[in-house]
Design a protein around this motif. Structure first.
Motif, short mmCIF file in Angstrom:
data_model
loop_
_atom_site.label_atom_id
_atom_site.label_comp_id
_atom_site.label_asym_id
_atom_site.label_seq_id
_atom_site.Cartn_x
_atom_site.Cartn_y
_atom_site.Cartn_z
N LEU A 153 -1.36 10.77 -6.52
CA LEU A 153 -1.12 9.39 -5.89
C LEU A 153 0.49 9.76 -6.01
CD1 LEU A 153 -3.49 6.91 -6.79
CD2 LEU A 153 -3.76 7.88 -4.44
N PRO A 154 0.82 10.16 -4.76
CA PRO A 154 2.00 9.95 -4.39
C PRO A 154 3.01 8.43 -4.45
CG PRO A 154 1.59 10.65 -2.29
CD PRO A 154 0.81 9.90 -3.18
N VAL A 155 4.32 7.54 -5.07
CA VAL A 155 4.22 5.73 -5.49
C VAL A 155 5.60 6.28 -5.04
CG1 VAL A 155 2.65 5.90 -6.65
CG2 VAL A 155 3.82 6.45 -7.48
N GLY A 156 5.87 5.18 -4.26
CA GLY A 156 7.45 4.80 -4.11
C GLY A 156 8.18 3.92 -4.88
N VAL A 157 9.42 3.41 -5.62
CA VAL A 157 9.67 2.35 -6.63
C VAL A 157 11.00 2.60 -6.21
CG1 VAL A 157 9.93 2.17 -8.57
CG2 VAL A 157 8.97 4.16 -8.42
N GLY A 158 11.12 1.04 -5.85
CA GLY A 158 11.87 -0.02 -6.19
C GLY A 158 12.57 -0.89 -6.94
N PHE A 159 13.61 -0.72 -7.21
CA PHE A 159 14.44 -2.19 -7.93
C PHE A 159 15.39 -2.83 -7.05
CE2 PHE A 159 13.88 2.05 -10.77
CZ PHE A 159 12.90 1.01 -11.96
N GLY A 160 14.61 -3.91 -8.17
CA GLY A 160 16.37 -5.34 -7.05
C GLY A 160 15.83 -6.29 -8.18
N ILE A 161 17.50 -6.79 -8.07
CA ILE A 161 17.59 -7.98 -9.00
C ILE A 161 16.36 -9.05 -7.82
CG2 ILE A 161 19.68 -7.77 -10.28
CD1 ILE A 161 21.14 -8.95 -7.99
N ASP A 201 4.58 1.02 -5.03
CA ASP A 201 3.38 1.41 -4.40
C ASP A 201 2.73 2.50 -4.06
OD1 ASP A 201 5.35 2.15 -1.82
OD2 ASP A 201 4.12 0.07 -1.09
N ALA A 202 1.96 3.28 -3.46
CA ALA A 202 1.55 4.65 -3.24
C ALA A 202 2.01 4.71 -1.81
CB ALA A 202 -0.29 4.50 -3.28
N VAL A 203 2.13 5.71 -1.83
CA VAL A 203 2.53 6.13 0.04
C VAL A 203 0.92 6.20 0.38
CG1 VAL A 203 3.25 7.98 1.44
CG2 VAL A 203 4.35 7.76 -0.60
N ALA A 204 0.61 5.64 1.40
CA ALA A 204 -0.56 5.87 2.86
C ALA A 204 -1.37 5.64 1.79
CB ALA A 204 -0.04 7.17 3.63
N PHE A 205 -1.48 4.76 0.90
CA PHE A 205 -2.69 4.98 -0.45
C PHE A 205 -4.10 5.66 0.68
CE2 PHE A 205 -5.79 2.91 -2.97
CZ PHE A 205 -5.63 2.99 -4.16
N TYR A 206 -4.42 4.73 1.22
CA TYR A 206 -5.88 5.26 1.33
C TYR A 206 -5.79 6.68 1.92
CZ TYR A 206 -6.82 0.05 1.70
OH TYR A 206 -8.11 -0.69 1.17
N ALA A 207 -4.93 7.21 2.80
CA ALA A 207 -4.61 8.19 2.64
C ALA A 207 -4.17 9.35 1.80
CB ALA A 207 -3.70 8.71 3.78
N SER A 208 -3.63 9.30 1.25
CA SER A 208 -3.51 9.75 -0.02
C SER A 208 -4.28 9.74 -1.37
CB SER A 208 -2.04 8.91 -0.78
OG SER A 208 -0.95 9.22 0.13
N ALA A 209 -5.18 8.97 -1.29
CA ALA A 209 -6.64 8.99 -2.09
C ALA A 209 -7.71 9.83 -1.48
CB ALA A 209 -6.88 7.88 -1.59
N GLU A 210 -7.46 9.86 0.21
CA GLU A 210 -8.72 10.90 0.23
C GLU A 210 -8.11 12.50 -0.10
OE1 GLU A 210 -11.70 10.59 2.51
OE2 GLU A 210 -11.29 8.82 1.77
N SER A 230 -1.54 -6.22 -4.86
CA SER A 230 -2.69 -5.56 -3.98
C SER A 230 -3.03 -3.91 -4.32
CB SER A 230 -1.93 -5.16 -2.21
OG SER A 230 -0.97 -3.71 -2.32
N ILE A 231 -3.96 -3.39 -3.59
CA ILE A 231 -5.08 -2.52 -3.52
C ILE A 231 -3.85 -1.43 -4.39
CG2 ILE A 231 -5.07 -1.68 -1.64
CD1 ILE A 231 -7.96 -0.66 -3.05
N ASP A 232 -2.78 -1.21 -3.82
CA ASP A 232 -1.89 -0.19 -3.55
C ASP A 232 -0.03 -0.84 -4.12
OD1 ASP A 232 -1.19 -1.20 -1.30
OD2 ASP A 232 -0.17 1.29 -0.78
#
Length: 418
Positions: A134-142, A6-15, A99-101
């Motif tokens: 756009l800056p995103v974070g990535v989490g992997f899990g089982i 997901d994106a970091v603070a998506f709406y703010a980053s999009a601006e 969701s959107i982000d």
DNA sequence: TCTGGGGTCCTAGGACCC
DNA sequence: TCTGGGGTCCTAGGACCC
């Protein structure tokens, strides 16, 4: 293996994407009608600006700290979102846009090709940044819940640099013991308080509980969450991306509405939105909730809602709109200052199992509706609408600090000045 | 001058029926 | 002496998420 990106603070980053002058500044984005703050850039978060507080209460503080304020620019966010999702989708077998982000990724065949998940996560981040800024974070899990937890760690905990991986008991424990129980997906403030009373403070504390007991004390949802934290997949891919059971479209008005025409045109616009969403997931609705109310902050709160049952389930916007026309006189009352209205499709069935009514010939025209969806997709939202949507736009929302629609309107296209 | 988001799912409790 | 069922549907409100 699953991932949540997901994106970091998506709406703010999009601006910030098309406006480099604000890249390093604190930015907040407001909800519809500039009502509340709904996104804060990391710089704004550092100023302790809370999310979901009314904007007017924080105006002074924001001015004082020279914070950039923007109205929600959904046209821009939706377009940037689809670009971002396209990039992310290249990296997995299966993508579900949640969701959107944010999107869940599933790795099946892909998994055997990947030997270092950390590095793979960085590749995803780099690709998204390179192609969309756009800056995103990535989490992997089982499990999906562990992927969510890893994503939280990637963005919020020290030492992760945007990627975290939970691939065994050890890595799970290392991350879960550093997370509050309320940071777990599905555990909010209320449940958190009750859990705290039971001396369950961290996500790891929750993982240590007996699932059966959690079901008894709370619900199936909490039981499943505990199982998932322990690596047992309860939310199968199909469940994560299940069809919606109800679809609502509601909005508060930019200015209070007092005339029946405006109320009608807003409700019919909501019908068009709900119809489109129904068709997107190939569902039909048996009943529609139609409601309107005054401001809950006003002294006497006026609220009315009606249920409309269809003889044959439908996703035809025109049939939904007709229901509104019938119910409208019961809903409207002279002298009420309407603050919000909306419609919701409940009791949904799949198009595939549609039961025809012997006595009611279907007036549902799937082909027509699909063509309209296609035209609107191709030529832009609102190219074809129901006539009654158009009658008045008095109720349209207030967006005082709107940025240009850089990517969806010719006149807003960014100019490069040499 | 006045201002306060939007969406989805779940559950408890009441009404009603036989 | 005291006691009294089971199912369905509806609604409002709670809870969670972003």
């Amino acid at each position: 293996m699953y991932a949540l990106v997901d994106a970091v603070a998506f709406y703010a980053s999009a601006e910030k994407v098309f406006d480099p002058t604000i890249r390093k500044r604190p930015v907040v984005v407001l909800t519809n009608n500039d009502g509340c703050i709904c996104a804060t850039s990391p710089e704004a978060r550092a100023l302790n600006i809370p999310k979901f507080e009314p904007y007017f209460k924080l105006k002074g503080y924001l001015n004082q700290h020279n914070v950039v304020v923007r109205s929600s620019n959904y046209e821009l966010y939706a377009d940037l979102s689809s670009r971002m999702m396209n990039v992310i989708g290249r990296f997995c077998d299966n993508q579900y846009v949640y969701s959107i982000d944010e999107s869940f990724l599933q790795f099946k065949g892909f998994a055997s090709l990947i030997d270092d998940w950390h590095q793979y996560g960085q590749e995803i981040r780099l690709a998204v940044w390179r192609e969309t800024k756009l800056p995103v974070g990535v989490g992997f899990g089982i499990t999906p819940t562990l992927a969510k937890a890893a994503n939280h760690a990637a963005k919020k905990l020290e030492g992760f640099n945007g990627v975290a991986v939970i691939d065994d008991k050890h890595s799970a424990q290392a991350i879960l013991s550093r997370m509050k129980v309320t940071d777990v997906w599905g555990i909010g403030g209320r449940l958190g308080k009750k859990l705290n009373l039971m001396r369950i403070y961290s996500a790891q504390d929750l993982a240590n509980q007996s699932p059966k007991n959690m079901r008894k004390q709370f619900s199936v949802v909490v039981e499943r969450t505990v199982e998932e934290l322990n690596g047992k997949v309860c939310l199968s891919w199909d469940e994560v991306k299940q069809d919606k059971q109800e679809i609502f479209s509601t909005r508060s008005f930019g200015n209070r509405v007092t005339d029946i025409q405006s109320l009608k045109s807003s409700l019919i616009t909501h019908c068009a939105i709900v119809g489109k969403k129904l068709r997107q997931q190939a569902s039909l609705t048996n009943r529609l909730v139609i409601f309107a109310h005054s401001s809950p902050h006003e002294d006497k709160f006026y609220k009315r809602s009606y249920l409309y049952d269809f003889p044959v389930p439908t996703s035809d916007s025109r049939i939904l709109a007709k229901a509104v026309s019938e119910v409208l006189p019961l809903l409207f009352e002279q002298g009420v200052r309407f603050y919000k209205a909306g419609v919701g499709a409940i009791d949904l069935v799949s198009e595939r199992y549609m039961q025809e009514d012997l006595f009611t010939p279907s007036s549902d025209n799937q082909k027509l509706m699909r063509s309209i969806d296609g035209i609107n997709r191709l030529f832009g939202k609102g190219t074809i609408t129901l006539a009654s949507e158009q009658q008045t736009k008095q109720w349209a929302m207030k967006r005082e600090f709107l940025s240009p629609r850089y990517t969806t309107r010719w006149k807003d296209i960014p100019k490069i000045v040499c």
